[in-house]
Design an enzyme around this catalytic site. Structure first.
Site, PDB file in Angstrom:
ATOM      1  N   PHE A 177       0.874  -1.185   0.000  1.00 56.12           N
ATOM      2  CA  PHE A 177       0.000   0.000   0.000  1.00 56.12           C
ATOM      3  C   PHE A 177       0.897   1.217   0.000  1.00 56.12           C
ATOM      4  CE2 PHE A 177      -1.653   3.730   1.994  1.00 56.12           C
ATOM      5  CZ  PHE A 177      -2.988   3.809   1.619  1.00 56.12           C
ATOM      6  N   GLU A 178       0.667   2.112  -0.948  1.00 55.60           N
ATOM      7  CA  GLU A 178       1.376   3.389  -0.932  1.00 55.60           C
ATOM      8  C   GLU A 178       0.500   4.407  -1.634  1.00 55.60           C
ATOM      9  OE1 GLU A 178       4.900   2.616  -3.299  1.00 55.60           O
ATOM     10  OE2 GLU A 178       6.199   2.642  -1.543  1.00 55.60           O
ATOM     11  N   ILE A 179       0.420   5.597  -1.052  1.00 53.19           N
ATOM     12  CA  ILE A 179      -0.054   6.741  -1.812  1.00 53.19           C
ATOM     13  C   ILE A 179       1.098   7.727  -1.745  1.00 53.19           C
ATOM     14  CG2 ILE A 179      -1.782   8.578  -2.006  1.00 53.19           C
ATOM     15  CD1 ILE A 179      -3.733   6.750  -0.480  1.00 53.19           C
TER      16      ILE A 179
END
Ligand code: GDP
Ligand code: MN
Length: 323
Positions: free
Chosen positions: A209-211
């Site tokens: 998960f990465e933003i």
């Protein structure tokens, strides 16, 4: 916002990514209709494109990764790399025998953000196959990143397997020495090291998960960093993951306040869960996760450390979630 979802996948991941897309759409994107970029080292087949296009509410794009971004760079000694894989296979190190996993980690570390299809965007949200979103997302995280000048974000943090990165910190120290101009003054070294930078404590943000900001990853600072690490060969002579590579960069080259912990994005990737602690929040966001499964305050999580270095208050009841 000028932003996109991005997924690296094989054709065989079709049904696992379908599940992830459905979650992201139901919980968020059906109201925002952001684009989705799919990347693969082999051409996507018609079935993959058909299913994913029908599920994504925004426009889908499909990219074939250039060979140079998914192969051994010329300076790598193939024999030495092969011996490492054999040795790691014997020692039963997870993905230790895999060549493709290493190409994947190197690609996610240094190349996804400069694929032609990604050049039109400023922010990305990485989505992997078979992940879950357990709560509604009631605002636009991309806008949040932009308005609050955030460049990297996470929901789960943990310790890396030391066998996969024995010399990564030596490489990082070499980079810091050669490029002091890229190190942020108010950085998060305290998240990575318990002795002021001498040794690495193996904490990292979980990068499935990465933003984050694509402009930051395309900056001279980040690309100098990747280039320096890549020259040292640890993607192949060890098994460096993109999670510690991204995390160390974010912690050292960004200011503390440019990082963000998305408490309200409830997430699962096997085997860990981030479930928001507050009961009211969980009800408002129609969450389906069990707060007992929340990983944040358990012994193998590094999130307490992140809270400490940023002087954040731990949520009420965190003690009861420790085991
Ligand atoms: P893990 O989460 O570390 O166990 O690794 P995954 O198997 O989930 O791989 C990470 C990401 O890379 C996922 O989005 C996969 O779909 C993708 N991936 C892994 N190996 C390959 C590969 O050989 N080719 C392509 N195109 N994608 C891959
Ligand atoms: Mn995965």
């Amino acid at each position: 916002m000028n932003a996109t979802f991005v997924t690296l996948a094989r054709n065989s991941d079709i049904w696992d990514i379908a599940k992830s897309i459905r979650q992201v759409e139901d919980r968020f994107n059906r109201r925002y209709n952001y684009d989705w970029v799919f990347l693969n080292d082999k051409p996507f087949d018609e079935a993959f494109k058909k299913v994913t296009t029908s599920l994504v509410s925004g426009t889908t794009h499909y990219g074939l990764i250039p060979k140079e971004h998914w192969s051994f760079p010329p300076h790598i000694d193939q024999e030495r790399a092969k011996k490492v894989r054999e040795d790691m296979a014997q020692r039963k190190i997870i993905y230790g025998d895999s060549t493709s996993y290493r190409h994947m980690c190197r690609f996610e570390s240094g190349f996804f953000f400069r694929q032609e299809l990604m050049m039109n965007y400023d922010y990305y949200w990485r989505v992997e196959p078979s992940v879950e979103l357990y709560c509604d997302v009631h605002y636009d995280p991309f806008r949040f990143m932009h308005e609050n000048k955030k460049k990297y974000s996470f929901v789960i943090s943990l310790y890396e397997y030391v066998e996969t990165i024995p010399t990564l910190w030596d490489s990082v120290k070499k980079f810091m020495k050669n490029h002091p101009e890229h190190i942020a003054e108010d950085n998060s070294m305290g998240f990575l090291s318990d002795d002021g930078g001498k040794t690495y404590n193996h904490c990292h943000f979980w990068s499935n998960f990465e933003i984050g900001s694509l402009r930051w990853l395309r900056s001279k600072a980040y690309t100098d960093y990747f280039e320096s690490l890549d020259q040292d060969g640890g993607f192949f002579y060890e098994r460096w993951g993109d999670a510690p590579v991204h995390s160390i960069a974010a912690a050292l080259m960004l200011k503390k306040e440019e990082l963000h912990f998305f408490n309200d994005i409830a997430y699962w990737h096997v085997p860990f869960t981030h479930c928001p602690t507050g009961e009211k929040l969980r009800q408002d966001l129609k969450c389906t996760c069990n707060p007992k499964d929340n990983f944040d305050w358990k012994g193998y999580s590094c999130t307490a450390r992140y809270f400490d270095i940023n002087d954040l208050d731990r949520p009420e009841g965190w003690e009861t979630q420790q085991d």
